[in-house]
Scaffold this motif. Structure first.
Motif, PDB file in Angstrom:
ATOM      1  N   ILE A 133      -0.933  85.634  33.862  1.00 14.89           N
ATOM      2  CA  ILE A 133       0.332  86.035  33.230  1.00 14.89           C
ATOM      3  C   ILE A 133       1.026  87.081  34.100  1.00 14.89           C
ATOM      4  N   ALA A 134       0.262  88.059  34.589  1.00 13.31           N
ATOM      5  CA  ALA A 134       0.834  89.082  35.465  1.00 13.31           C
ATOM      6  C   ALA A 134       1.326  88.461  36.768  1.00 13.31           C
TER       7      ALA A 134
ATOM      8  N   THR B 246       3.623  80.830  30.995  1.00 14.37           N
ATOM      9  CA  THR B 246       3.384  82.196  30.519  1.00 14.37           C
ATOM     10  C   THR B 246       3.214  82.198  29.006  1.00 14.37           C
ATOM     11  N   GLU B 247       4.103  81.508  28.306  1.00 15.68           N
ATOM     12  CA  GLU B 247       3.991  81.414  26.847  1.00 15.68           C
ATOM     13  C   GLU B 247       2.702  80.690  26.458  1.00 15.68           C
TER      14      GLU B 247
ATOM     15  N   VAL C 175      -9.750  84.788  28.535  1.00 17.33           N
ATOM     16  CA  VAL C 175      -8.884  85.947  28.289  1.00 17.33           C
ATOM     17  C   VAL C 175      -8.607  86.669  29.603  1.00 17.33           C
ATOM     18  N   ASP C 176      -9.652  86.965  30.341  1.00 18.21           N
ATOM     19  CA  ASP C 176      -9.508  87.719  31.582  1.00 18.21           C
ATOM     20  C   ASP C 176      -8.676  86.957  32.616  1.00 18.21           C
ATOM     21  N   ALA C 177      -8.991  85.682  32.821  1.00 21.18           N
ATOM     22  CA  ALA C 177      -8.302  84.898  33.841  1.00 21.18           C
ATOM     23  C   ALA C 177      -6.841  84.659  33.481  1.00 21.18           C
TER      24      ALA C 177
END
Length: 211
Positions: A197-198, A160-161, A190-192
């Motif tokens: 992350i979510a 995640t970080e 960015v999108d992927a």
């Protein structure tokens, strides 16, 4: 889970197609100039395009390493699928970016440039020179020593970080790189990675851990 991974696979396939188109255009340009003269539109070593390709290649390499580490340390299929997806996608993207540097006639390593200096201003490298989101050697050693749920949680937190740092850098390319396949790839990252992350936040909650 299936929907998110499918979207990420789509981004990876799109990136490969873009890379092939870029390679074709580069080959035509090289043939047109006799193979020995740099095209006026080719990025320089100090450009955002070259800096992003170098730095994100290094950033991706660690994500691949961490993903292979956790696949050997858990039997959880959800985590193993995510790790495989990240390793496969980022290894492919890394190969593309290194290929671009080759086609541009630029070095893959720049010892005299601080990581992410191409972003300008406060690019937020850590005191030890690591780019944002990069795990330390101590954190990697902890992942190597972990197993089962402990390895899953540590991997999800570290990744995640790592993704947050990757999004920060990719957004820099979206804002500064030339219009074209590299900037398109950065936007895809960015999108992927925001989607992943979510996903990882949900996976951590399922394991009773905080992001």
């Amino acid at each position: 889970m299936t929907l998110t991974l499918t979207r990420t696979h789509w981004a990876a396939v799109t990136a490969v197609v873009l890379a092939l188109l870029f390679a074709g255009a580069a080959a035509v340009a090289t043939a047109g100039d006799g193979g020995g003269v740099r095209s006026p539109g080719t990025p320089t070593a100090d450009s955002a395009d070259a800096g992003f390709a170098r730095d994100m290649s290094d950033h991706h390499q660690q994500a691949v390493e961490m993903s292979f580490l956790v696949r050997d340390r858990t039997e959880d299929e959800e985590v193993r699928r995510l790790a495989y997806d990240i390793a496969n996608t980022q290894a492919n993207q890394r190969g593309m970016m290194l290929g671009w540097l080759d086609m541009w006639g630029l070095p893959k390593v720049s010892m005299d440039r601080e990581p992410m200096a191409w972003m300008g201003g406060a690019h937020h490298s850590s005191a030890d020179g690591l780019m944002p989101g990069m795990a330390t050697e101590a954190e990697l050693d902890a992942l190597r020593a972990a197993s089962g749920r402990q390895a899953e949680v540590l991997y999800l937190r570290l990744m995640t970080e790592h993704h947050e740092g990757g999004v920060h850098m990719a957004q820099g390319c979206v804002e500064q790189c030339r219009p074209g396949v590299e900037r398109d790839l950065a936007q895809g990252m960015v999108d992927a990675q925001e989607s992943e992350i979510a996903l990882m936040a949900d996976m951590l909650r399922k394991r009773g851990a905080k992001p």
